[in-house]
Design a protein around this motif. Structure first.
Motif, PDB file in Angstrom:
ATOM      1  N   GLY A 231      43.069  34.682  37.914  1.00 30.89           N
ATOM      2  CA  GLY A 231      44.335  34.084  38.321  1.00 30.89           C
ATOM      3  C   GLY A 231      45.197  35.069  39.089  1.00 30.89           C
ATOM      4  N   LEU A 232      45.254  36.313  38.576  1.00 28.58           N
ATOM      5  CA  LEU A 232      46.049  37.355  39.238  1.00 28.58           C
ATOM      6  C   LEU A 232      45.498  37.629  40.637  1.00 28.58           C
ATOM      7  CD1 LEU A 232      48.298  39.456  39.085  1.00 28.58           C
ATOM      8  CD2 LEU A 232      46.701  41.017  37.980  1.00 28.58           C
ATOM      9  N   GLY A 233      44.159  37.684  40.737  1.00 27.41           N
ATOM     10  CA  GLY A 233      43.536  37.913  42.036  1.00 27.41           C
ATOM     11  C   GLY A 233      43.894  36.817  43.024  1.00 27.41           C
ATOM     12  N   LEU A 234      43.842  35.571  42.549  1.00 23.22           N
ATOM     13  CA  LEU A 234      44.184  34.434  43.404  1.00 23.22           C
ATOM     14  C   LEU A 234      45.636  34.516  43.862  1.00 23.22           C
ATOM     15  CD1 LEU A 234      42.511  31.363  41.684  1.00 23.22           C
ATOM     16  CD2 LEU A 234      42.096  32.210  43.985  1.00 23.22           C
ATOM     17  N   LEU A 235      46.491  34.893  42.918  1.00 22.73           N
ATOM     18  CA  LEU A 235      47.920  34.993  43.215  1.00 22.73           C
ATOM     19  C   LEU A 235      48.161  36.031  44.310  1.00 22.73           C
ATOM     20  CD1 LEU A 235      50.627  33.890  42.146  1.00 22.73           C
ATOM     21  CD2 LEU A 235      50.739  35.896  40.661  1.00 22.73           C
TER      22      LEU A 235
ATOM     23  N   VAL B 247      36.017  39.116  42.164  1.00 23.27           N
ATOM     24  CA  VAL B 247      36.101  40.580  42.025  1.00 23.27           C
ATOM     25  C   VAL B 247      37.189  40.952  41.013  1.00 23.27           C
ATOM     26  CG1 VAL B 247      36.720  42.705  43.230  1.00 23.27           C
ATOM     27  CG2 VAL B 247      35.174  41.067  44.313  1.00 23.27           C
ATOM     28  N   ALA B 248      38.338  40.237  41.104  1.00 24.99           N
ATOM     29  CA  ALA B 248      39.417  40.509  40.153  1.00 24.99           C
ATOM     30  C   ALA B 248      38.947  40.213  38.723  1.00 24.99           C
ATOM     31  CB  ALA B 248      40.639  39.670  40.487  1.00 24.99           C
ATOM     32  N   ALA B 249      38.208  39.114  38.550  1.00 21.82           N
ATOM     33  CA  ALA B 249      37.706  38.743  37.219  1.00 21.82           C
ATOM     34  C   ALA B 249      36.787  39.830  36.683  1.00 21.82           C
ATOM     35  CB  ALA B 249      36.972  37.406  37.286  1.00 21.82           C
ATOM     36  N   LEU B 250      35.930  40.332  37.569  1.00 16.68           N
ATOM     37  CA  LEU B 250      35.003  41.400  37.162  1.00 16.68           C
ATOM     38  C   LEU B 250      35.778  42.655  36.779  1.00 16.68           C
ATOM     39  CD1 LEU B 250      32.053  42.247  36.868  1.00 16.68           C
ATOM     40  CD2 LEU B 250      32.099  42.999  39.245  1.00 16.68           C
TER      41      LEU B 250
END
Lengths: 252, 345
Positions: free
Chosen positions: B115-119, B139-142
């Protein structure tokens, strides 16, 4: 043959295994004994490539354990660590069947099934095969793990304190089972033990360690002398001859 | 023809001793029955909703009902089944990798990080195409998952309960960062659409990405034994000749990408990956080759039921499925945690 060549292992500044040289010929039952912190388990883990050595090398039938592909080694050498608590919920049969993983990659053939059945039989677990491990007693669970290691069908079987959690009866059964694995199945069994009397009664060869080094090694008769035991444990231990076998009276 | 061709015999007898065959047969029967039940439920679910879709209207009218069915109801049901089974499977995979029953992507920071990566990508590169955004989210999730593993490694005491608590704390921190950024940038609604799963926006053309997670689930099934072995710990895996690092990397990759896709298309489905694998483990154990089909089926089934409940409970309005799942899942999570910890203690 297992060759340990100048193996050293440190944890921080503490030297746990100190430049150990050791040659274990194939066949038979070898016990590694010694006081707590002597480096027995660490050495066993290095031989089984579960821990990297800081210096030196270990060769199993000429294969350097540090560089040989994991699956090649897994068909030559099986290992059971001391702490083998599992969070996964498996049946006894499933667990033992995973011992066949190096051979079958998960797809069991009829040969694999036969090995699994034989290992279950060898450890007297046939009736418990369908039970989940968390429904077993500590001793039964221990036997299931040993069965898994046997099902792996390797020349070398390394066991770290397999008598942990076992009562007298099951401890003796376990030692007899390992003796049979060596005699009847032709395995080379290397086992870390605490009870020197078990080691003396069942082993072909005893390796005694202290402070990360091999202090004495030889036949049970050579190890079971007050002098040798004093060198290993720093205790005065009388050795009696009971029915033709040496018995160390270390209790009093 | 007096003898059967060798190929055929190989197909019929997959190297099983006769004594074990009846058990395997019964298992297959149960699995088939559950499949049929889920299929029936899935078909029925396409008739639930504000717009009137019935067998009669499907056959009679000029196409409104059919359009609703093809453009909205069927895609929605497909999305539910895909997302539900995937999130349950990612849960079981991460549980094997971490060796703890009480973790899943939304309780260790994976989902929050996506979610943070998407944001961040929405703020910095709003024009980026969907695959690009998805890649950033993955990538953020990883990264979030690796951060969790790193935190775990640095904590000296590891008990059954501290691991999920650490994960929840980490998720909370990452979630708070996201909320802060979203609040400043006036994107709170967008963030909430990712963090709260909702199938009401699913129409044909807006969910097809989910078929990719079906592929990932299949990869997990094919490599199931590796994950079970890794679940037995690094030493056992090494002893059996398995490369622990490779399996770890494969698992983390699958979990991160699958979580990111589900967050992008549907939004987070909390606790699903926790509840379903635990229930299946109690019933069928953790040999993934055997239990994974159950995990996938029950995951799909649970989401389907929760979605229908969400559609019916405030009819004609909808309660987002994330809310229903959150209530059901949190209750089940607490139950499992308390039950287990008294077992251990």
């Amino acid at each position: 043959m297992i060759e340990v060549r100048s193996v050293t292992k440190r944890y921080g500044r503490t030297v746990v295994v100190d430049d150990v040289e050791l040659t274990l010929p194939a066949g038979g039952l070898v016990s590694i004994i010694g006081p707590n912190g002597a480096g027995k388990s660490t050495l066993l883990s290095i031989v089984a490539r579960l821990l990297p050595a800081d210096a030196g090398s270990v060769l199993v039938d000429g294969h350097d354990v540090a560089s040989t592909p994991g699956d090649v080694l897994a068909r030559r050498l099986a290992v059971l660590r001391q702490e083998n608590h599992l969070t996964v919920r498996l049946t006894v049969r499933d667990l033992v069947a995973f011992g066949r993983y190096p051979h079958s990659r998960g797809r069991l053939t009829t040969t694999d099934e036969a090995h699994v059945d034989a290992a279950l039989e060898h450890l007297g677990l046939t009736d418990l095969a369908g039970r989940f491990l968390d429904q077993l007693s500590g001793g039964q669970r221990q036997r299931a793990h040993v069965a898994m290691v046997l099902a792996q069908d390797t020349e070398y079987v390394l066991l770290d304190e397999p008598l942990n959690n076992l009562d007298m009866k099951h401890a003796r059964q376990m030692m007899r089972m390992m003796r049979r694995a060596a005699d009847e199945l032709g395995r080379t069994v290397v086992v870390v033990l605490h009870d020197i009397n078990f080691a003396a009664a069942y082993s072909d060869r005893v390796v005694a360690m202290r402070d990360g080094a091999v202090v004495v090694q030889g036949t049970p008769a050579q190890i079971m002398t007050p002098e040798a035991l004093h060198a290993v444990y720093d205790m005065d231990i009388a050795v009696h001859d009971v029915a033709g076998a040496p018995l160390a009276a270390y209790y009093v | 023809m007096t003898t059967a061709p060798p190929l055929a015999t190989q197909d019929v007898a997959p190297a099983q001793t006769p004594a074990r065959a009846p058990r395997a047969g019964r298992r297959r029967l149960w699995l088939t029955a559950t499949c049929v039940l889920l299929a029936v439920l899935a078909v029925l679910s396409t008739f639930v909703g504000v717009s009137d879709v019935r067998l009669g209207s499907l056959l009679a009218d000029e196409g409104t009902a059919r359009d609703v069915l093809l453009l909205s109801r069927l895609p929605r049901t497909a999305a539910i089944l895909l997302a539900g089974s995937t999130m349950a499977v990612t849960g079981v995979v991460i549980q094997m990798l971490v060796r703890n029953r009480f973790v899943e992507p939304s309780t260790i920071g994976t989902t929050e990080s996506a979610g943070l990566g998407l944001l961040v990508v929405t703020l910095l590169a709003p024009g980026m195409a969907l695959p690009g955004k998805l890649a950033v989210a993955a990538v953020a999730a990883l990264a979030g998952t690796l951060l969790f593993l790193g935190v775990l490694r640095s904590v000296p005491v590891r008990s059954v309960v501290t691991v999920p608590l650490l994960g929840l704390m980490l998720s909370g921190v990452i979630g708070a960062v996201s909320t802060f950024i979203a609040y400043r940038a006036d994107l709170l609604q967008t963030l909430s659409s990712w963090m709260t799963g909702d199938f009401s926006g699913i129409v044909a053309g807006r969910y097809e990405l989910l078929w990719a997670v079906a592929v990932l689930t299949l990869v997990v099934y094919v490599t199931a034994d590796r994950f079970t072995v890794v679940g037995m710990g690094r030493d056992v895996a090494t002893g059996l000749g398995l490369s622990y690092r490779t399996v770890m990397a494969l698992g983390l990759g699958i979990v991160s990408v699958a979580s990111a896709i589900v967050v992008v298309v549907v939004g987070a489905l909390p606790f699903l990956g926790l509840v379903v694998p635990n229930v299946v483990s109690l019933l069928a154990g953790d040999n993934l080759r055997r239990s994974l089909p159950w995990v996938a089926l029950l995951g799909a089934g649970l989401v389907l039921v929760c979605d229908v409940v969400g559609r019916v409970v405030r009819y004609p309005y909808e309660v987002p499925i994330g809310v229903v799942m959150g209530v059901v899942g949190a209750a089940a999570f607490l139950y499992l945690l308390l039950r287990r910890s008294t077992d251990v203690g």
